[in-house]
Design a protein around this motif. Structure first.
Motif, PDB file in Angstrom:
ATOM      1  N   PHE A 192       0.803  -1.173  -0.036  1.00 49.14           N
ATOM      2  CA  PHE A 192       0.006   0.014   0.207  1.00 49.14           C
ATOM      3  C   PHE A 192       1.063   1.458   0.046  1.00 49.14           C
ATOM      4  N   VAL A 193       1.782   1.306   0.748  1.00 47.11           N
ATOM      5  CA  VAL A 193       3.071   2.554   0.741  1.00 47.11           C
ATOM      6  C   VAL A 193       3.493   2.634  -0.449  1.00 47.11           C
ATOM      7  N   ALA A 195       2.279   1.826  -3.395  1.00 49.74           N
ATOM      8  CA  ALA A 195       1.323   2.439  -4.253  1.00 49.74           C
ATOM      9  C   ALA A 195       1.003   3.838  -4.163  1.00 49.74           C
ATOM     10  N   ALA A 196       1.134   4.318  -2.607  1.00 48.85           N
ATOM     11  CA  ALA A 196       0.965   5.659  -2.336  1.00 48.85           C
ATOM     12  C   ALA A 196       1.897   6.691  -2.941  1.00 48.85           C
ATOM     13  N   VAL A 197       3.155   6.101  -2.925  1.00 43.66           N
ATOM     14  CA  VAL A 197       3.968   7.040  -3.555  1.00 43.66           C
ATOM     15  C   VAL A 197       4.275   7.079  -5.220  1.00 43.66           C
ATOM     16  N   PRO A 199       1.568   8.512  -7.051  1.00 41.32           N
ATOM     17  CA  PRO A 199       0.199   8.773  -7.300  1.00 41.32           C
ATOM     18  C   PRO A 199      -0.423   8.576  -8.643  1.00 41.32           C
ATOM     19  N   ALA A 202      -1.672   4.959  -8.950  1.00 41.31           N
ATOM     20  CA  ALA A 202      -2.763   4.943  -7.915  1.00 41.31           C
ATOM     21  C   ALA A 202      -4.161   5.467  -8.312  1.00 41.31           C
TER      22      ALA A 202
END
Length: 386
Positions: A192-193, A195-197, A199, A202
């Protein structure tokens, strides 16, 4: 300047440029899934490195009347001698990647091959390509499931079926194991982390939706969670595809039949006996057996012996127009690439398919002009033999 060069983004003139950009744009778990090979990834390295030993002879004083890349294959004339290899979970690397590549392939008149475990369905890709697509079959353990997949392919008019034979067991890919990847990848905290970086990835994934095995969806229970889905894949697609299984498909399938994963004389001779229309010399992109040969090495021996008996194609390891030319010079009738097209889509999104195809066309044209090949069938005449 070569006119073809004007058709794509000059910031990314090579596969390596696309690969670097793709790595910056997609989560690490997605890049590792795309990039990884089996065990220590030696065969992944050999696939690319051994192409560098193939040399072509430039000819400059001979008259040259232009380049024609058109190639006839199974009754269809394609605009270039390369196509797009199947990759599972393409939508993980970039949302809607199968549709992006299928549209680009039909626009440029090259073959696109859909994987059984891709994230777009047979019916959707048939719609986008006017049924001019190939399909790679992971042979199910259940013959009824196999027959229903063939029925769906026949219903949409798919002309070429590729039977994959090089997955009697799934490869041990250390990158995926270390990352905790499964089929499909679990969205744990670490993933998840990652993917979050990223954008852009995501946001596009949120817009399109979480990727799923679209072709296989009708055969899965509605309430399968991710862990159960992994078990479904292992139970449904693990097993050796031997001659009897290929024969059963040949007896039923009326279209063109290609066997993928052939690298030795024994399998080539059996493919001929079974009535295959073609073979693809492949080692699954170095993802199945680390101790095996690169694909270009067995290709040369197989084309020397069987070129008059079988349509022989190649994938695994090709990364450039010169690699396409090298393969053709070694006797291949056609070439396929997988990772380079995914780099293109991951790097450039909707433009990635068009860019990568135009890039390869420009690179191949330049090689053909240097070695004075007017047609792709001329390549064997410029092979430097050792």
């Amino acid at each position: 300047m070569n006119a073809d060069l004007l058709r794509y983004d000059s910031r990314y003139p090579s596969v390596q440029d696309l690969k670097r950009k793709a790595k910056q744009r997609i989560p690490k778990f997605a890049f590792d899934y795309l990039e990884g090979g089996c065990n220590d990834e030696l065969n992944l390295w050999r696939n690319e490195a051994d192409f560098r030993d193939i040399q072509l002879m430039p000819r400059y004083l001979k008259k040259h009347h232009g380049v024609d890349m058109r190639t006839e294959l199974f009754g269809h004339v394609y605009d270039a001698p390369f196509g797009i290899s199947p990759i599972g979970l393409q939508g993980l690397m970039w949302p809607n990647a199968p549709e992006i590549l299928a549209r680009a392939a039909i626009k440029h008149n090259i073959p696109y091959t859909l994987s059984t475990v891709s994230t777009s369905s047979i019916e959707r890709i048939a719609e986008l390509t006017a049924s001019q697509f190939w399909f790679q079959l992971y042979h199910p353990t259940d013959d009824k499931l196999r027959d229903d997949l063939l029925r769906r392919l026949e219903a949409v008019g798919c002309p070429v079926l590729v039977v994959l034979v090089d997955v009697p067991s799934f490869g041990l890919r250390y990158r995926e194991i270390k990352a905790g990847l499964s089929m499909p990848p679990r969205m744990n905290v670490r993933n998840f982390v990652q993917a979050a970086v990223r954008p852009a990835w995501a946001l596009e994934t949120l817009r399109v939706g979480i990727p799923e095995f679209a072709t296989l969806k009708p055969y899965m229970g509605k309430d399968l969670n991710l862990s159960q889905l992994g078990k479904f894949m292992n139970a449904t697609f693990t097993g050796r595809v031997d001659s009897d299984k290929v024969k059963a498909i040949r007896d039923r399938w009326k279209g063109k039949l290609v066997i993928k994963g052939v690298v030795c004389d024994e399998d080539m001779e059996e493919s001929i006996r079974l009535g295959a229309d073609g073979v693809i010399v492949s080692n699954h992109g170095g993802r199945q057996i680390d101790a095996g040969e690169s694909t270009i090495k067995p290709l040369r021996g197989l084309t020397d012996k069987y070129a008059d008996k079988m349509t022989i194609m190649i994938d695994s390891g090709l990364r450039s127009g010169p690699d396409i030319g090298r393969s053709l010079a070694c006797g291949a009738n056609f070439t396929f690439m997988g990772r380079p097209f995914m780099y293109g889509v991951a790097a450039l999104g909707q433009r990635g398919g068009d860019h990568t195809i135009a890039m390869f066309k420009a690179q191949l044209k330049q090689v053909m002009e240097q070695v004075c090949c007017e047609n792709v069938v001329d390549f064997p005449s410029v092979l430097v033999t050792k």
